[in-house]
Design an enzyme around this catalytic site. Structure first.
Site, PDB file in Angstrom:
ATOM      1  N   GLU A  30       0.813  -1.215   0.000  1.00 16.99           N
ATOM      2  CA  GLU A  30       0.000   0.000   0.000  1.00 16.99           C
ATOM      3  C   GLU A  30       0.845   1.263   0.000  1.00 16.99           C
ATOM      4  O   GLU A  30       1.949   1.298   0.546  1.00 16.99           O
ATOM      5  CB  GLU A  30      -0.900   0.011   1.239  1.00 16.99           C
ATOM      6  CG  GLU A  30      -1.912  -1.105   1.209  1.00 16.99           C
ATOM      7  CD  GLU A  30      -2.925  -1.008   2.331  1.00 16.99           C
ATOM      8  OE1 GLU A  30      -3.870  -1.786   2.296  1.00 16.99           O
ATOM      9  OE2 GLU A  30      -2.766  -0.164   3.233  1.00 16.99           O
ATOM     10  N   CYS A  77       3.070   8.637   0.859  1.00 19.77           N
ATOM     11  CA  CYS A  77       3.633   7.733   1.861  1.00 19.77           C
ATOM     12  C   CYS A  77       3.871   6.394   1.161  1.00 19.77           C
ATOM     13  O   CYS A  77       2.944   5.819   0.590  1.00 19.77           O
ATOM     14  CB  CYS A  77       2.634   7.598   3.010  1.00 19.77           C
ATOM     15  SG  CYS A  77       3.140   6.438   4.275  1.00 19.77           S
ATOM     16  N   CYS A  89       6.165  -6.484   8.241  1.00 16.28           N
ATOM     17  CA  CYS A  89       7.163  -5.834   9.093  1.00 16.28           C
ATOM     18  C   CYS A  89       7.434  -6.733  10.293  1.00 16.28           C
ATOM     19  O   CYS A  89       6.534  -7.386  10.798  1.00 16.28           O
ATOM     20  CB  CYS A  89       6.651  -4.474   9.570  1.00 16.28           C
ATOM     21  SG  CYS A  89       7.896  -3.547  10.505  1.00 16.28           S
ATOM     22  N   CYS A 138       5.567  -3.202  16.479  1.00 15.32           N
ATOM     23  CA  CYS A 138       5.010  -2.066  17.234  1.00 15.32           C
ATOM     24  C   CYS A 138       3.529  -2.358  17.501  1.00 15.32           C
ATOM     25  O   CYS A 138       2.779  -2.667  16.571  1.00 15.32           O
ATOM     26  CB  CYS A 138       5.162  -0.769  16.444  1.00 15.32           C
ATOM     27  SG  CYS A 138       6.868  -0.446  15.950  1.00 15.32           S
ATOM     28  N   CYS A 175       0.422  -0.608  15.611  1.00 13.42           N
ATOM     29  CA  CYS A 175       0.480  -0.530  14.148  1.00 13.42           C
ATOM     30  C   CYS A 175      -0.125  -1.777  13.516  1.00 13.42           C
ATOM     31  O   CYS A 175       0.251  -2.904  13.853  1.00 13.42           O
ATOM     32  CB  CYS A 175       1.941  -0.380  13.724  1.00 13.42           C
ATOM     33  SG  CYS A 175       2.179  -0.493  11.950  1.00 13.42           S
ATOM     34  N   CYS A 201      -2.030   6.989   9.362  1.00 12.48           N
ATOM     35  CA  CYS A 201      -0.786   6.475   9.917  1.00 12.48           C
ATOM     36  C   CYS A 201      -1.042   5.245  10.796  1.00 12.48           C
ATOM     37  O   CYS A 201      -1.893   5.270  11.683  1.00 12.48           O
ATOM     38  CB  CYS A 201      -0.154   7.593  10.742  1.00 12.48           C
ATOM     39  SG  CYS A 201       1.520   7.263  11.194  1.00 12.48           S
TER      40      CYS A 201
END
Ligand code: SF4
Length: 336
Positions: free
Chosen positions: A84, A97, A104, A108, A111, A327
């Site tokens: 994305e 972005c 990942c 975190c 997220c 975000c």
């Protein structure tokens, strides 16, 4: 591929080096996606290249538009992986972005991307191709991408080589020619790589700090157990004053976790001497999230404390929440 890589490729075809410059310009400046459209090449060369190579690494699947004008671009790699990218218009700017990895591994806890295991690093061509797809998408509107931020899926400094190469491609004067200060790379805090990155490239770096004490930071960002607050801030402090203008500290505000006045004062004590702006990002909730978004009063009070403590602050407006593009909300699936 860099111009030198292309020159090597053309050498294997007994073609002269200037063909590499022509092809580089066609791909990176003009956005050509087929050899047939490289008009500076003779027809025979175009036909030959079409038979032995392909251009581009990603396919644009769909574009979802938010009510606030933000657009989420869903792309697919040649291996059928979803990636994305988000276009965020604001005044005379159009920020894109982009993602640096498929998934990942940093974990975190605030997220959504962290729920996708890391599959692989994106190649430099796949990273810049996100920008070139967006450029074509915007073509008819007359709008241009003014800024690129590596804040999408993945930890950019965990794909160090891919991110450095892609940023160099984006800055190349014969390519998209982005100014260095129009590119920002965000990191969760891989301290040794931050230092190396800042030495290598003149682009901006944003450190995602998100807590004012190590206990909280380790709970929301496991990377803190390896590189704690003192260590990551020491990297920023080691930079000369003039160089710190390209640094920012991001602070995702998690309701009831890191958003108290005590947190604000502790944060101020950590960053005041650095002279670096703190960007507050109120958490964007997603389904199954363990956190809530702090209310506006809390965010404003936090910002006021920082200002009173002589810390420069900005508050990021949430954009594209209705399409899962804000975000921390990227997970490679249609967000509607
Ligand atoms: S915030 Fe960035 S580094 Fe952390 S899990 Fe999400 S994508 Fe990875």
């Amino acid at each position: 591929m860099s111009v030198d890589d292309l020159a090597e490729f053309f050498a294997t075809l007994s073609e002269r080096r200037f063909r590499a410059d022509q092809l580089f310009q066609a791909i990176h400046a003009q956005g050509v996606v087929r050899f047939e459209d490289v008009t500076t090449f003779p027809l025979t060369l175009r036909q030959k290249l079409s038979q032995i190579a392909v251009l581009g690494g990603m396919t644009l699947d769909s574009a979802l538009q938010s009510t606030d004008g933000t657009v989420k671009l869903l792309m697919r790699t040649a291996q059928n992986e979803r990636v994305e990218s988000v276009l965020i218009p604001a005044d005379d700017r159009m920020t894109q972005c982009i993602s640096s990895q498929v998934g990942c591994k940093m974990g975190c806890t605030f997220c959504l991307t962290a729920t996708m295991p890391l599959r692989r690093n994106l190649r430099p061509s796949e990273i810049v191709d996100q920008v070139y797809h967006a450029r074509r998408y915007l073509n008819d509107s007359g709008k241009k991408i003014t800024n690129v931020v590596y804040m999408g899926m993945g930890e950019p400094l965990d794909n160090f080589v891919g991110v450095v190469k892609s940023a160099r491609l984006l800055m190349h004067p014969n390519g998209a020619a982005f100014g260095a200060r129009r590119i920002t790379v965000s990191t969760s805090g891989l301290a040794p790589r931050m230092q190396e990155f800042l030495d290598l490239l003149p682009v901006k770096l944003a450190l995602s700090l998100n807590a004012s004490d190590n206990r909280t930071r380790s709970a929301v960002m496991p990377v803190n157990r390896k590189y704690d607050i003192a260590e990551v801030l020491a990297v920023l402090e080691s930079r000369p004053w003039a160089d710190r203008q390209r640094l920012t500290i991001e602070y995702v505000m998690l309701g009831g976790v890191n958003d108290t006045e005590l947190d604000a004062r502790r944060l101020a004590n950590l960053v005041r001497k650095l002279g670096i702006t703190v960007n507050l990002i109120p958490f964007n909730p997603f389904e199954g999230a363990a956190y809530r978004r702090p209310d506006e009063d809390r965010v404003n009070q936090f910002a006021r404390v920082l200002v009173a403590e002589h810390v420069a602050v900005t508050v990021r407006q949430s954009r594209g929440r209705d399409i899962g593009a804000a975000c921390g909300m990227l997970d490679g699936v249609d967000g509607t």
